[in-house]
Design a protein around this motif. Structure first.
Motif, PDB file in Angstrom:
ATOM      1  N   SER A  43       0.713  -1.475   0.002  1.00  0.00           N
ATOM      2  CA  SER A  43       0.328  -0.098   0.135  1.00  0.00           C
ATOM      3  C   SER A  43       0.666   1.157  -0.120  1.00  0.00           C
ATOM      4  CB  SER A  43      -1.230  -0.027   1.491  1.00  0.00           C
ATOM      5  OG  SER A  43      -1.845  -0.636   1.066  1.00  0.00           O
ATOM      6  N   ALA A  44       2.149   0.860   0.713  1.00  0.00           N
ATOM      7  CA  ALA A  44       2.641   2.564   0.761  1.00  0.00           C
ATOM      8  C   ALA A  44       3.285   2.587  -0.880  1.00  0.00           C
ATOM      9  CB  ALA A  44       3.866   2.396   1.479  1.00  0.00           C
ATOM     10  N   VAL A  45       3.777   1.935  -1.180  1.00  0.00           N
ATOM     11  CA  VAL A  45       5.121   1.977  -2.527  1.00  0.00           C
ATOM     12  C   VAL A  45       3.642   1.981  -3.278  1.00  0.00           C
ATOM     13  CG1 VAL A  45       5.919   0.609  -4.392  1.00  0.00           C
ATOM     14  CG2 VAL A  45       6.247  -0.036  -1.982  1.00  0.00           C
ATOM     15  N   ARG A  46       2.114   1.327  -3.682  1.00  0.00           N
ATOM     16  CA  ARG A  46       0.705   2.360  -5.088  1.00  0.00           C
ATOM     17  C   ARG A  46       1.125   3.417  -4.078  1.00  0.00           C
ATOM     18  NH1 ARG A  46      -2.361  -2.586  -4.043  1.00  0.00           N
ATOM     19  NH2 ARG A  46      -1.556  -4.659  -5.997  1.00  0.00           N
ATOM     20  N   GLY A  47       0.868   4.120  -2.892  1.00  0.00           N
ATOM     21  CA  GLY A  47       0.114   5.185  -2.149  1.00  0.00           C
ATOM     22  C   GLY A  47       1.447   6.073  -2.822  1.00  0.00           C
ATOM     23  N   GLN A  65      -1.038   3.848 -12.500  1.00  0.00           N
ATOM     24  CA  GLN A  65      -1.748   2.941 -12.218  1.00  0.00           C
ATOM     25  C   GLN A  65      -1.658   1.705 -13.162  1.00  0.00           C
ATOM     26  OE1 GLN A  65      -2.690   5.798 -13.720  1.00  0.00           O
ATOM     27  NE2 GLN A  65      -4.841   6.739 -12.240  1.00  0.00           N
ATOM     28  N   ALA A  66      -1.478   1.642 -14.355  1.00  0.00           N
ATOM     29  CA  ALA A  66      -0.745   0.607 -14.536  1.00  0.00           C
ATOM     30  C   ALA A  66       0.337  -0.250 -13.555  1.00  0.00           C
ATOM     31  CB  ALA A  66      -0.470   0.503 -16.546  1.00  0.00           C
ATOM     32  N   VAL A  67       0.851   0.572 -13.074  1.00  0.00           N
ATOM     33  CA  VAL A  67       2.446   0.290 -12.493  1.00  0.00           C
ATOM     34  C   VAL A  67       1.842  -0.028 -11.974  1.00  0.00           C
ATOM     35  CG1 VAL A  67       4.224   0.640 -11.687  1.00  0.00           C
ATOM     36  CG2 VAL A  67       4.411   1.357 -14.346  1.00  0.00           C
ATOM     37  N   ALA A  68       0.629   0.350 -10.362  1.00  0.00           N
ATOM     38  CA  ALA A  68       0.506   0.150  -9.230  1.00  0.00           C
ATOM     39  C   ALA A  68      -0.339  -0.592  -9.089  1.00  0.00           C
ATOM     40  CB  ALA A  68      -1.033   1.425  -8.959  1.00  0.00           C
ATOM     41  N   ARG A  87       7.370  -6.854  -4.895  1.00  0.00           N
ATOM     42  CA  ARG A  87       7.845  -6.770  -6.373  1.00  0.00           C
ATOM     43  C   ARG A  87       7.309  -5.695  -7.480  1.00  0.00           C
ATOM     44  NH1 ARG A  87       7.838 -11.003 -10.612  1.00  0.00           N
ATOM     45  NH2 ARG A  87       5.550 -11.220 -10.495  1.00  0.00           N
ATOM     46  N   ALA A  88       7.754  -5.341  -8.032  1.00  0.00           N
ATOM     47  CA  ALA A  88       6.811  -4.254  -9.200  1.00  0.00           C
ATOM     48  C   ALA A  88       7.482  -5.661 -10.644  1.00  0.00           C
ATOM     49  CB  ALA A  88       6.944  -2.643  -9.647  1.00  0.00           C
ATOM     50  N   LYS A  89       5.960  -6.204 -10.926  1.00  0.00           N
ATOM     51  CA  LYS A  89       6.089  -6.421 -11.849  1.00  0.00           C
ATOM     52  C   LYS A  89       6.778  -5.473 -13.684  1.00  0.00           C
ATOM     53  CE  LYS A  89       2.077  -8.306 -12.012  1.00  0.00           C
ATOM     54  NZ  LYS A  89       1.196  -9.051 -11.831  1.00  0.00           N
ATOM     55  N   ASP A 130      11.809   2.199  -4.092  1.00  0.00           N
ATOM     56  CA  ASP A 130      12.572   2.025  -2.564  1.00  0.00           C
ATOM     57  C   ASP A 130      12.075   2.998  -0.973  1.00  0.00           C
ATOM     58  OD1 ASP A 130      13.743   0.992  -4.768  1.00  0.00           O
ATOM     59  OD2 ASP A 130      15.327   1.696  -4.945  1.00  0.00           O
ATOM     60  N   ASP A 131      12.460   3.794  -1.265  1.00  0.00           N
ATOM     61  CA  ASP A 131      12.261   4.672   0.110  1.00  0.00           C
ATOM     62  C   ASP A 131      11.265   4.052   1.063  1.00  0.00           C
ATOM     63  OD1 ASP A 131      14.142   6.636  -1.220  1.00  0.00           O
ATOM     64  OD2 ASP A 131      13.058   8.008  -1.210  1.00  0.00           O
ATOM     65  N   PRO A 132       9.959   4.293   0.746  1.00  0.00           N
ATOM     66  CA  PRO A 132       8.824   3.777   1.605  1.00  0.00           C
ATOM     67  C   PRO A 132       9.523   2.171   2.112  1.00  0.00           C
ATOM     68  CG  PRO A 132       7.441   4.182  -0.390  1.00  0.00           C
ATOM     69  CD  PRO A 132       8.942   4.683  -0.729  1.00  0.00           C
ATOM     70  N   LEU A 133       9.805   2.035   1.323  1.00  0.00           N
ATOM     71  CA  LEU A 133       9.846   0.355   1.801  1.00  0.00           C
ATOM     72  C   LEU A 133      11.544   0.450   2.930  1.00  0.00           C
ATOM     73  CD1 LEU A 133       9.612  -2.195  -1.275  1.00  0.00           C
ATOM     74  CD2 LEU A 133       8.235  -1.412   1.075  1.00  0.00           C
ATOM     75  N   ARG A 134      12.463   1.447   2.324  1.00  0.00           N
ATOM     76  CA  ARG A 134      13.226   1.381   3.342  1.00  0.00           C
ATOM     77  C   ARG A 134      13.105   1.756   4.759  1.00  0.00           C
ATOM     78  NH1 ARG A 134      16.042   4.510   0.597  1.00  0.00           N
ATOM     79  NH2 ARG A 134      16.936   3.046  -0.900  1.00  0.00           N
TER      80      ARG A 134
END
Length: 159
Positions: A43-47, A65-68, A87-89, A130-134
């Motif tokens: 959710s953090a990465v998508r946001g 939207q496609a990448v999210a 991961r981001a496909k 990277d930043d939200p996951l870090r």
């Protein structure tokens, strides 16, 4: 002197391990729990991605939207690469397979403007992935460890 385990206890442990480790239900439950643990990261990465500045509406599916939609958690419970990850496909959007990678770098990419004979260079926003996951990594890791520890306790209680 020979020391042997109590056969009844040994059989009880072996039976508990067989019940837990051999079943597809056990794997499915663990995978579901790990996906739930990783959901705040997804959710953090998508946001972060959806918070990026948007381009012009050209009538196609928007890139963000496609990448999210391709950001997901994956869980693998066997083999050399066992683990859980976010991961981001690669998104095959209008021939642009590396969109997640390019959006996460400062390098950018060139593309034609829809409906015109003009090419532009578009920049991504370095760190959207990277930043939200870090920031969340310690919390996500602790939650995953707790989930695995709960499984180990479940097996030991049965034994």
């Amino acid at each position: 002197m020979v020391i042997e385990p109590d056969h009844r206890s040994f059989n009880r442990v072996a039976r508990a391990l067989d019940e837990e480790s051999g079943g597809d239900l056990w794997r499915a439950e663990l995978a579901t729990e790990l996906h739930a643990v990783l959901e705040p990261g997804v959710s953090a990465v998508r946001g972060a991605l959806m918070g990026m500045a948007s381009g012009l509406d050209d009538g196609h599916e928007p890139l963000r939207q496609a990448v999210a939609g391709g950001v997901e958690s994956t869980v693998r419970l066997d083999g050399k690469r066992a683990g859980a990850r976010i991961r981001a496909k690669k998104t095959q959007l209008r021939g642009f397979a590396n969109a997640p990678k390019r959006l996460n770098s400062r390098r950018g990419w060139r593309h034609p403007v829809h409906g015109a004979d003009v090419w532009v260079t578009q920049q991504g926003q370095a760190g959207w992935f990277d930043d939200p996951l870090r920031r969340l990594r310690p919390r996500l890791r602790a939650a995953a460890v707790r989930t695995l520890d709960n499984r180990a306790r479940r097996i030991s209680r049965r034994a």
